[in-house]
Design an enzyme around this catalytic site. Structure first.
Site, PDB file in Angstrom:
ATOM      1  N   SER A 148       0.956  -1.133   0.162  1.00 21.40           N
ATOM      2  CA  SER A 148      -0.025   0.008  -0.084  1.00 21.40           C
ATOM      3  C   SER A 148       0.795   1.235  -0.139  1.00 21.40           C
ATOM      4  O   SER A 148       2.135   1.291   0.460  1.00 21.40           O
ATOM      5  CB  SER A 148      -0.917  -0.012   1.196  1.00 21.40           C
ATOM      6  OG  SER A 148      -1.501   1.276   1.391  1.00 21.40           O
ATOM      7  N   TYR A 161      -1.914   0.040  10.332  1.00 23.22           N
ATOM      8  CA  TYR A 161      -1.883  -0.437   8.856  1.00 23.22           C
ATOM      9  C   TYR A 161      -0.470  -0.129   8.017  1.00 23.22           C
ATOM     10  O   TYR A 161       0.006  -0.741   7.389  1.00 23.22           O
ATOM     11  CB  TYR A 161      -3.220   0.333   8.339  1.00 23.22           C
ATOM     12  CG  TYR A 161      -3.359  -0.311   6.978  1.00 23.22           C
ATOM     13  CD1 TYR A 161      -4.015  -1.486   6.718  1.00 23.22           C
ATOM     14  CD2 TYR A 161      -3.058   0.424   5.876  1.00 23.22           C
ATOM     15  CE1 TYR A 161      -4.056  -1.965   5.225  1.00 23.22           C
ATOM     16  CE2 TYR A 161      -3.411   0.169   4.531  1.00 23.22           C
ATOM     17  CZ  TYR A 161      -3.834  -1.079   4.248  1.00 23.22           C
ATOM     18  OH  TYR A 161      -4.258  -1.585   2.982  1.00 23.22           O
TER      19      TYR A 161
END
Length: 258
Positions: A148, A161
């Site tokens: 990501s 995250y």
């Protein structure tokens, strides 16, 4: 030009989180290139639906489904046992399964942030290690990790995250170097906002969407198929000299300065 460099005919691929969104798009892309695909997911109904859809779209292809929560070590091993029982080793592993819970850093419980690491990072590391003997049955094989942009810069996804995805990007580099002599290439992709069920609620807020688009030079949200295309390229024989890379699929987000 050798057309086989742009095909995956007969290669066996395992895609985790393959029942929806980016994972299902990756499975579809790989099948379109001739790969035999195994999709793994927790939800049996969603898994069966995705498998049936792919089988209908590629009637001459081969797609299997295996239920498994990759955050659970016993189930990770069961997924790899399923692959091993096919008896063809493994050509491609796509570590796509992931999850998140967005909070301020001080608001997470220990169980919450540790679970994010378990799903996003530890599962990919363990699956890669468990798959190594299967991948090395072939002269050349490939792992692609779905990271990501949050692993490269701050976004509003929550610290755990971003930390887990940064760890995945670093794991990609380490395994690429360590396993190069085994014929295993290891790469990653780093998506920005992609139009999936998981992002639909946030992107439904017009003010939030405007902020996202203002930071995206291409001026739009990405599609799952665009991530899938990058993943598939990294698996192709045409990409045989690429390893340890992380390709941003982000409409220019990470390159946008002031």
């Amino acid at each position: 030009m050798d057309p086989h460099r742009w095909r995956l005919d007969g290669q066996l691929a395992l895609v985790t989180g393959g029942s929806a969104g980016i994972g299902r798009a990756i499975a579809r892309e790989l099948m379109g290139l001739g790969a035999r695909v195994i999709i793994a997911a927790r939800d049996g109904d969603a898994l069966e639906s995705a498998r049936d859809e792919l089988a209908d779209e590629f009637p001459d292809g081969e797609v299997r489904g295996v239920i498994g929560d990759v955050a659970d070590d016993e189930q990770r091993r069961e997924v790899l046992d399923f692959v091993e029982d096919i008896g063809d080793g493994l050509n491609i592993l796509v570590n796509n399964a992931g999850g998140n819970l967005t909070k301020n850093a001080t608001d997470y419980t220990e169980d919450e942030w540790r679970q994010i690491f378990e799903v996003n990072l530890f599962s990919a590391f363990e699956l890669s290690r468990y798959a190594h003997p299967l991948l090395t049955q072939h002269a050349s094989s490939s792992i692609v990790n779905v990271g990501s942009v949050s692993g490269a810069t701050h976004v509003r996804s929550g610290a755990p995250y971003g930390m887990s995805k940064a760890g995945m990007h670093q794991m990609t580099k380490n395994l690429a170097v360590e396993w190069a002599e085994d014929g295993v290439r290891v790469n990653a992709v780093a998506p920005w906002y992609i139009r999936t069920r998981r992002t639909s609620d946030k992107l439904a807020d017009p003010d939030y969407l405007d902020e996202v688009l203002l930071r995206t030079p291409l001026g739009r949200v990405g599609e799952p198929e665009e991530v899938a295309a990058a993943v598939a390229f990294l698996c192709l024989p045409a990409a045989s000299y690429i390893t340890g890379e992380c390709i941003a699929v982000d409409g220019g987000f990470l390159r946008y300065g002031f």
